[in-house]
Design an enzyme around this catalytic site. Structure first.
Site, short mmCIF file in Angstrom:
data_model
loop_
_atom_site.label_atom_id
_atom_site.label_comp_id
_atom_site.label_asym_id
_atom_site.label_seq_id
_atom_site.Cartn_x
_atom_site.Cartn_y
_atom_site.Cartn_z
NE ARG A 95 -2.21 1.33 3.68
CZ ARG A 95 -2.84 1.58 4.82
NH1 ARG A 95 -4.17 1.57 4.85
NH2 ARG A 95 -2.19 1.79 5.94
CB THR A 143 -2.02 7.27 -3.17
OG1 THR A 143 -1.46 5.95 -3.29
CG2 THR A 143 -1.09 8.27 -3.85
CG ASP A 182 2.69 -2.77 9.26
OD1 ASP A 182 2.91 -3.98 9.04
OD2 ASP A 182 2.69 -1.90 8.37
CG ASP A 204 6.36 -3.15 9.92
OD1 ASP A 204 6.89 -3.72 8.96
OD2 ASP A 204 6.14 -1.92 9.96
#
Length: 248
Positions: free
Chosen positions: A144, A148, A240, A243
């Site tokens: 991603r 944006t 995340d 991560d």
């Protein structure tokens, strides 16, 4: 003494109560949460509700959980969710011989293909493979754009016979819905006809976005959280997932 009575409002109130009770009945009986998007369309969302899933998900959410225990908890949740995701898959009778007598056994009618969205989807893949050891595995590489928030695809490799298989698309976080929607579009483009999407946590915005494009694909999740923040992360969420799983 004359008392005014608003018949229309009373009927609306009763109808609302009936719909709420009916929705709660469906939720309890089918283990599902049916929600409506802004256009009033009924969405196909299954919340896999189980005490062990809730406890493991709490470990996953906790910022103090280290990489090792994050992985173990995620694998546990994926294994438990697998049974619900496969609940309505078709099976075929076969003849088998036990050490004692002949009897009837079963096998899945269609092959299963597991498709994690790289890289975070790999974490849930492990749990599914432990249950569906016979499954083939495809991969969709996607990230991603942090500015944006749009998905960018960089890799795709699928087993043959997508059109004949039960395809389980896996990504732990359904946030904006962009990556999962694009991945499902790619699978359909390559011939997949029977797709289920599995995530650990979903945001209402992501559910609506996904089902706007793919209303035919059911979503299975361990939890539906409150909302997205301005950066596109789920709240309360878990941070995340990639991560935390890979320790990066």
């Amino acid at each position: 003494m004359f008392v005014s009575f608003d018949f229309d409002n009373h009927c609306k109130f009763l109808l609302k109560k009936i719909l709420i009770h009916f929705r709660n009945y469906l939720t309890t009986f089918f283990n599902r949460k049916f929600s409506f998007n802004q256009k009033g369309r009924l969405l196909k969302v299954t919340i896999v509700d189980h005490p062990i899933i809730k406890t493991r998900l709490s470990h996953i959410r906790d910022r103090k959980t280290d990489t090792e225990h994050f992985r173990l908890a995620l694998h546990d949740v994926a294994r438990l969710m697998c049974f619900e995701v496969c609940r309505d898959m078709e099976i075929t009778e076969i003849d088998i011989q036990t050490p004692m007598v002949a009897t009837t056994g079963y096998h899945l009618t269609r092959p299963v293909i597991l498709v994690p969205i790289l890289r975070a989807g790999v974490g849930m893949l492990h749990g599914f493979v432990e249950i569906l050891s016979e499954a083939s595995i495809g991969n969709i590489g996607m990230y991603r754009d942090e500015v944006t928030l749009k998905p960018t695809s960089y890799y795709s490799k699928m087993p043959p016979n997508l059109d004949l298989s039960e395809v389980i698309l896996i990504d732990p976080m359904l946030a904006t819905g962009s990556s999962s929607t694009e991945a499902a579009t790619q699978l359909k483009r390559q011939g997949a006809l029977r797709i289920r999407f599995v995530c650990l946590i979903a945001a209402p915005e992501g559910i609506n976005a996904f089902h706007t494009t793919h209303p035919d694909i059911p979503i299975y999740t361990a939890a539906v959280d409150d909302k997205l923040n301005e950066s596109g992360y789920i709240l309360p969420g878990l941070g995340d997932a990639g991560d935390r799983y890979f320790g990066t």
